[in-house]
Design a protein around this motif. Structure first.
Motif, PDB file in Angstrom:
ATOM      1  N   ALA A  61      -9.649  -2.194 -13.751  1.00  0.00           N
ATOM      2  CA  ALA A  61      -8.655  -1.460 -12.840  1.00  0.00           C
ATOM      3  C   ALA A  61      -7.809  -2.839 -12.118  1.00  0.00           C
ATOM      4  O   ALA A  61      -8.460  -3.889 -11.848  1.00  0.00           O
ATOM      5  N   GLN A 114      -3.839  -0.335  -9.239  1.00  0.00           N
ATOM      6  CA  GLN A 114      -4.854   0.893  -9.226  1.00  0.00           C
ATOM      7  C   GLN A 114      -5.919   0.811  -8.278  1.00  0.00           C
ATOM      8  O   GLN A 114      -6.222   2.000  -7.491  1.00  0.00           O
ATOM      9  N   ARG A 115      -6.294  -0.442  -8.125  1.00  0.00           N
ATOM     10  CA  ARG A 115      -7.462  -0.436  -6.859  1.00  0.00           C
ATOM     11  C   ARG A 115      -6.870  -0.123  -5.587  1.00  0.00           C
ATOM     12  O   ARG A 115      -7.495   0.712  -4.832  1.00  0.00           O
ATOM     13  N   TRP A 150      -4.403   2.244  -4.952  1.00  0.00           N
ATOM     14  CA  TRP A 150      -4.240   3.558  -4.932  1.00  0.00           C
ATOM     15  C   TRP A 150      -5.506   4.419  -5.122  1.00  0.00           C
ATOM     16  O   TRP A 150      -5.484   5.670  -4.224  1.00  0.00           O
ATOM     17  N   HIS A 151      -6.453   4.080  -5.621  1.00  0.00           N
ATOM     18  CA  HIS A 151      -7.642   5.037  -5.896  1.00  0.00           C
ATOM     19  C   HIS A 151      -8.831   4.542  -5.168  1.00  0.00           C
ATOM     20  O   HIS A 151      -9.711   5.323  -4.870  1.00  0.00           O
TER      21      HIS A 151
END
Lengths: 291, 308
Positions: B214, B218-219, B221-222
């Motif tokens: 990721a 991405q890290r 947001w998730h």
């Protein structure tokens, strides 16, 4: 030795590209955020308000050719038109008395609520928590009428007494005191120590971290108070520096030179404390959140 | 055993000790309770009573009389009151994303293991310990018309096409100008709150995501955003409540002007109670303010429970 190994020697490691981007953005953000404060300090050292305004639109706002302390000399007196020495002393006096009194009475009350034996402690505690929701703003008008009726207006007591006791600080102390193991209290009781004695010689020394938190939060709050002292002070006698600085506005000409010097004067004591107790400041603000 | 001997005296001593303890507890509890009663509970109750009377700040020869709900009727039918409420809502809607967004951004950055992170953290927290009065002095020079730094910056960036703008005197720009200086002053607190929230997210989650390939975005947001759910609710609540109490900046810099565009509920209340001396009327406004703040807190408490 190459530059990068030299840097590594000083605790630097090789930064990834993402980290370099982050570091650069952080640097830019920090400069932008701090620059208004730098402009303030620099401006306070300029000869007069015309020089300040003329330099404002350019990079000269960050520089002063021949710094002078004249602005400070003009305001640092105890009488005359701009008695900022007096205002500063007023603010310090109000802060010290409120914080000292607040530490004592809030922690004493919290101690009884946590370890006393009288009935109704739980009820008192929940009433206190409910009171916490009342914002200062929504009681200032009736409070002003009350203070006038008590003959306290335009004095120090009106600025000190209303803010000494506070549900939030009682609660902070209560939470901390509750964590102390029961055995300690019981053992002291068996030895015949009175409740006040247990409080004074066991709990007060233990609670220095909470004391620091309350000192910082209540101190900052008192130092920066504006609405209430504005309502309650009519003369220079007990006027704090915050209200006095606001007085620079609302006149035909704003004397930026003295206003800037007065602002720096108000900022310096906070900054000094902040430099020495930075960690405590951050922890206090973060800790108040959990409470 | 000692309890066999002289049970009556023993009982009496016990009672005396209990009595002494009770008095001591009362003595330690009372200072705080008395002060809170006089300076918090009584004024709060008085505000309900005053709101039903025509009480004045400086007493008239004729005592104040009971006038029922007239104050509330007048407040709620005054367009200036609704204007002040609408302004506070506008202020809140603007300041929330700016202040909280900036606080989150800076918190994420100083949470990285970058060099000098402690220095950055200390610098970024400086505005939060500055008094709003000082902030007003600084920013009113930054907003100077037509030659202040912000106007030079604006003209420089647009090659002289835009501006200069009279930030605090222009009815379109006065509120955004107040928003900017308020966000600058106050974001440090939210930054610290976010930082505490970030430090509660397990680093293992990030390591696992990295192994899965990721990227940083991405890290964020998730992992970061969902991990901060409760912090978000809390930060939004305190920022909203602060925003509803907006007063100092308005009182010093704009006096509610131009054309009432920066009038706020607290400023409206102080104006009617202190300047016009209508304490009864102002008390009605203060009760409405209290109800609003209470409602916001109750909504938040619900959301916090749902988030956890």
């Amino acid at each position: 030795m190459s530059a990068s190994t030299l840097l590594q020697k000083f605790g630097w490691r090789r930064l990834s590209r993402l980290e370099i981007v982050q570091l650069v953005s952080l640097t830019i953000i920090a400069i932008v955020v701090v620059s208004p404060l730098i402009i303030l300090v620099v401006a306070s050292l300029k000869p007069d308000r015309f020089a300040i305004l003329a330099d404002m639109g350019s990079m000269r706002a960050f520089w002063v050719d021949d710094p002078t302390l004249n602005n400070y000399r003009e305001i640092l007196s105890f009488d005359g038109a701009l008695p900022f020495g007096r205002y500063l002393v007023n603010s310090v006096f109000i802060l010290l008395t409120t914080v000292t009194g607040g530490l004592l009475i809030n922690s004493m009350a919290a101690f009884v609520l946590a370890w006393g034996q009288m009935r109704g402690r739980a009820v008192i505690l929940s009433v206190l928590i409910a009171l916490y929701i009342i914002p200062q703003e929504s009681i200032v008008m009736p409070l002003l009428v009350l203070v006038n009726k008590l003959g306290m207006s335009d004095g120090f007591s009106a600025q000190i007494l209303p803010w000494m006791a506070s549900p939030i600080y009682i609660f902070l102390f209560y939470q901390f005191f509750k964590q102390v193991p029961k055995d300690i209290v019981e053992a002291a009781r068996m030895d015949g120590a009175s409740l006040f004695r247990i409080y004074w010689s066991i709990f007060v020394p233990l609670s220095l971290p909470v004391m620091a938190t309350v000192t910082i939060l209540l101190g900052i709050d008192m130092w920066n108070q504006y609405l209430w002292p504005m309502l309650v002070t009519q003369s220079d006698y007990a006027r704090p520096i915050s209200v006095a600085i606001a007085g620079f506005f609302g006149q035909d000409t704003v004397f930026w030179n003295t206003a800037m010097a007065a602002s720096v004067l108000m900022m310096v004591p906070v900054l000094v404390f902040y430099l020495f107790f930075q960690k405590w400041f951050m922890n206090s603000f973060a800790g108040a959140v959990k409470g | 055993m000692s309890e066999m001997a002289l049970p009556t005296t023993d009982k009496r001593t016990k009672l005396r000790i209990a009595n002494r303890e009770f008095r001591q507890e009362l003595g330690m509890l009372m200072p705080a309770l008395v002060l809170l009663a006089i300076f918090l509970v009584v004024p709060f109750l008085l505000s309900f009573w005053f709101s039903l009377t025509n009480e004045r700040l400086v007493p008239r020869p004729v005592p104040a009389s009971f006038i029922g709900l007239q104050n509330f009727q007048r407040v709620l039918s005054d367009p200036s009151f609704w204007n002040s409420l609408w302004n506070v809502i506008r202020f809140t809607l603007m300041v929330l994303p700016i202040q909280c967004g900036f606080a989150l951004l800076t918190a994420v950055l100083i949470n990285q293991k970058l060099p000098f992170r402690n220095l950055f953290r200390s610098l970024l927290f400086l505005p939060a310990i500055s008094s709003m009065v000082i902030v007003c002095v600084i920013w009113s020079t930054l907003y100077q018309f037509p030659t202040g730094p912000l106007n030079s910056l604006l003209q420089g960036l647009t090659f002289g096409l835009a501006g200069p703008v009279d930030w605090l005197g222009d009815s379109a720009w006065s509120m955004p100008a107040l928003v900017l200086l308020s966000a600058w002053q106050a974001y440090g607190f939210q930054m610290i709150v976010y930082l505490a929230g970030l430090q509660n997210i397990s680093p293992e989650l990030y390591d696992a995501a990295k192994i899965d390939g990721a990227n940083a975005w991405q890290r964020f947001w998730h992992i970061t955003m969902p991990g901060l759910k409760q912090t978000h609710v809390f930060v939004i609540l305190i920022t909203t409540i602060q925003a509803f109490k907006l007063f100092t900046q308005v009182n010093i810099l704009t006096q509610g002007g131009p054309d009432g565009r920066t009038d706020t509920v607290v400023h409206y209340m102080i104006h009617s109670g202190f300047v016009e001396q209508k304490v009864g009327y102002a008390s009605a406004v203060s009760i409405i303010l209290f109800v609003i703040v209470l409602a916001v807190s109750l909504v938040q408490r619900r959301l916090m429970r749902d988030a956890s």
